[in-house]
Write a protein that holds these residues in place. Structure first.
Motif, PDB file in Angstrom:
ATOM      1  N   THR A 119       9.737  -0.896   4.908  1.00  0.00           N
ATOM      2  CA  THR A 119      10.937  -1.471   5.511  1.00  0.00           C
ATOM      3  C   THR A 119      10.668  -1.799   6.977  1.00  0.00           C
ATOM      4  O   THR A 119       9.806  -1.161   7.617  1.00  0.00           O
ATOM      5  N   PRO A 120      11.370  -2.771   7.545  1.00  0.00           N
ATOM      6  CA  PRO A 120      11.203  -3.075   8.975  1.00  0.00           C
ATOM      7  C   PRO A 120      11.456  -1.852   9.853  1.00  0.00           C
ATOM      8  O   PRO A 120      10.787  -1.671  10.874  1.00  0.00           O
ATOM      9  N   GLN A 121      12.399  -1.008   9.439  1.00  0.00           N
ATOM     10  CA  GLN A 121      12.680   0.200  10.227  1.00  0.00           C
ATOM     11  C   GLN A 121      11.479   1.142  10.230  1.00  0.00           C
ATOM     12  O   GLN A 121      11.129   1.721  11.268  1.00  0.00           O
ATOM     13  N   ALA A 122      10.848   1.310   9.061  1.00  0.00           N
ATOM     14  CA  ALA A 122       9.674   2.181   8.982  1.00  0.00           C
ATOM     15  C   ALA A 122       8.532   1.627   9.831  1.00  0.00           C
ATOM     16  O   ALA A 122       7.842   2.375  10.534  1.00  0.00           O
ATOM     17  N   VAL A 123       8.322   0.310   9.768  1.00  0.00           N
ATOM     18  CA  VAL A 123       7.262  -0.315  10.562  1.00  0.00           C
ATOM     19  C   VAL A 123       7.526  -0.126  12.050  1.00  0.00           C
ATOM     20  O   VAL A 123       6.615   0.169  12.828  1.00  0.00           O
ATOM     21  N   SER A 124       8.780  -0.272  12.454  1.00  0.00           N
ATOM     22  CA  SER A 124       9.124  -0.095  13.873  1.00  0.00           C
ATOM     23  C   SER A 124       8.818   1.325  14.338  1.00  0.00           C
ATOM     24  O   SER A 124       8.295   1.533  15.441  1.00  0.00           O
ATOM     25  N   LYS A 125       9.142   2.320  13.503  1.00  0.00           N
ATOM     26  CA  LYS A 125       8.870   3.708  13.874  1.00  0.00           C
ATOM     27  C   LYS A 125       7.367   3.955  13.980  1.00  0.00           C
ATOM     28  O   LYS A 125       6.890   4.616  14.920  1.00  0.00           O
ATOM     29  N   ILE A 126       6.620   3.437  13.008  1.00  0.00           N
ATOM     30  CA  ILE A 126       5.172   3.656  13.013  1.00  0.00           C
ATOM     31  C   ILE A 126       4.527   2.980  14.216  1.00  0.00           C
ATOM     32  O   ILE A 126       3.703   3.587  14.918  1.00  0.00           O
ATOM     33  N   THR A 127       4.893   1.725  14.461  1.00  0.00           N
ATOM     34  CA  THR A 127       4.271   1.015  15.585  1.00  0.00           C
ATOM     35  C   THR A 127       4.664   1.639  16.922  1.00  0.00           C
ATOM     36  O   THR A 127       3.872   1.625  17.871  1.00  0.00           O
TER      37      THR A 127
END
Length: 405
Positions: A45-53
């Motif tokens: 999800t975009p939210q997961a990608v944002s947290k990881i990055t």
């Protein structure tokens, strides 16, 4: 970033998902990739990608690489890998010399050294030379180093980090090289055969899964096998003992104790200066391998091949083409190429033994086991819940990172 003499602890690399994102950042290079593209390619999800990055940026592993126009709305921020955020040492211990490289997260060689080595010397002398080479490329120790990948002639136990009866050097049988070198350097160490290390480096550079054999002709003769895009080692790291297939019953003695081995015949031709005959013998072994595994291509390497690559490609190709003609209309010649960098790909591939798991580029059968240091000193790659944490460290299989993506 936490830096210590025992290696770099990079807590933002802990999850498989982070490894997926890091690998896409690595592949994108300086051009970078947007968060939206990361979400699309990983299925996160975009939210997961944002947290990881965000975690990767906080740890200095990722950085902004500018902005890119979008089809609508504001321009997208593009992210890139920061190659200098981590390094690995690759060490190739051959029978008569060593090669050591320091590479960054992108696989670019930052430092390299070569030196003579007598692999038949007492273990302490070989160990001192190896540790000295590692220290030489590390310099003042400022670059964060994740670990040391060591590539040596086989046979050996990849998972246990122990040498077996190395051809011509039986005194190494049972020696725990991985743990001994880790104790000397204070770094996590992973051990593998020289041919497997080179094959891993080549596999990581391939586009998509592949089946190929890397045949290394130098002070000995061996093979690294890549099947379905993964290095095939076998249960006991015994796969790839290519040079010790018997091709001449009651033939010339071989250093392994057998007779008529492919390696003995091939090296005898090399020592006579007969490259054409050496290539024909090598081609005979390659044809056996193609017939057994139906591989897509054959890659030749090693210092002997690098000295006359055209002769070896031509000779091996002639044998494989003849086999294809015998097989009839369905027989398609297998491509043969040569790596012209001599033994260098082995050292660079050894560094990838350390780096590949960071990017989720190994499966369970390939996962390296690092040894010789306590769990607190072993690099932990992660940043999420404990259930997702792969730990490198000479421990049980349950702690070894598995394949992702």
């Amino acid at each position: 970033m936490n830096r210590s003499n025992s290696g770099a602890n990079l807590p933002a690399l802990r999850s498989h998902n982070a490894a997926l994102v890091l690998d896409l950042l690595r592949v994108a290079g300086e051009r970078g990739i947007s968060r939206l593209e990361l979400a699309e390619r990983t299925g996160l999800t975009p939210q997961a990608v944002s947290k990881i990055t965000a975690r990767l940026r906080a740890e200095g592993l990722a950085a902004e690489a500018g902005r890119r126009a979008s089809t609508g709305g504001k321009p997208r921020t593009v992210l890139r890998l920061v190659p200098g955020a981590g390094h690995a040492v690759g060490l190739h211990l051959d029978r008569d010399g060593l090669t050591v490289v320091l590479v960054d997260l992108a696989g670019t060689v930052a430092e390299s050294r070569t030196a003579p080595l007598d692999f038949g010397a007492p273990a302490d002398e070989v160990l001192a030379a190896a540790a000295g080479a590692v220290a030489a490329v590390r310099g003042d120790g400022a670059p964060p180093v994740l670990g040391v990948g060591v590539a040596v002639p086989g046979p050996l136990d990849h998972r246990g980090g122990v040498l077996h009866r190395v051809t011509g050097f039986p005194q190494w049988d049972g020696y725990p090289l991985r743990d001994a070198l880790s104790a000397r350097t204070g770094l996590p160490v992973v051990l593998d055969k020289d041919t497997n290390a080179a094959a891993l480096g080549l596999a990581l550079g391939a586009e998509g899964p592949a089946d190929f054999a890397y045949l290394h002709l130098g002070t000995g003769l061996g093979a690294g096998l890549v099947l379905g895009g993964a290095v095939h080692r076998g249960l006991r790291t015994g796969a790839g003992e290519f040079g010790h297939q018997t091709v001449q019953l009651d033939g010339v003695p071989c250093g392994c104790g057998g007779r008529g081995c492919l390696e003995a015949l091939c090296l005898a031709a090399v020592h006579r200066g007969d490259a054409a005959e050496a290539a024909r013998v090598l081609g005979t072994g390659a044809a056996n391998l193609v017939g057994l595994l139906d591989i897509d291509r054959v890659v030749l390497g090693g210092r002997t091949v690098a000295a006359d690559p055209d002769a070896y490609v031509r000779g091996v190709r002639a044998v494989l083409d003849e086999r294809a003609r015998r097989d009839g209309v369905r027989g398609t010649p297998v491509p043969v190429t040569a790596h012209r960098a001599g033994d260098r790909p082995v050292a660079e591939g050894a560094a990838q033994l350390v780096l590949a798991p960071v990017f989720g580029r190994v499966g369970d059968s390939e996962a390296p086991v690092f040894g010789g240091v306590g769990d607190s000193e072993v690099p932990v790659f992660g940043g999420v819940g404990d259930s997702e944490v792969p730990v490198f460290g000479g421990v049980g299989d349950s702690e070894v990172p598995g394949e992702v993506g």
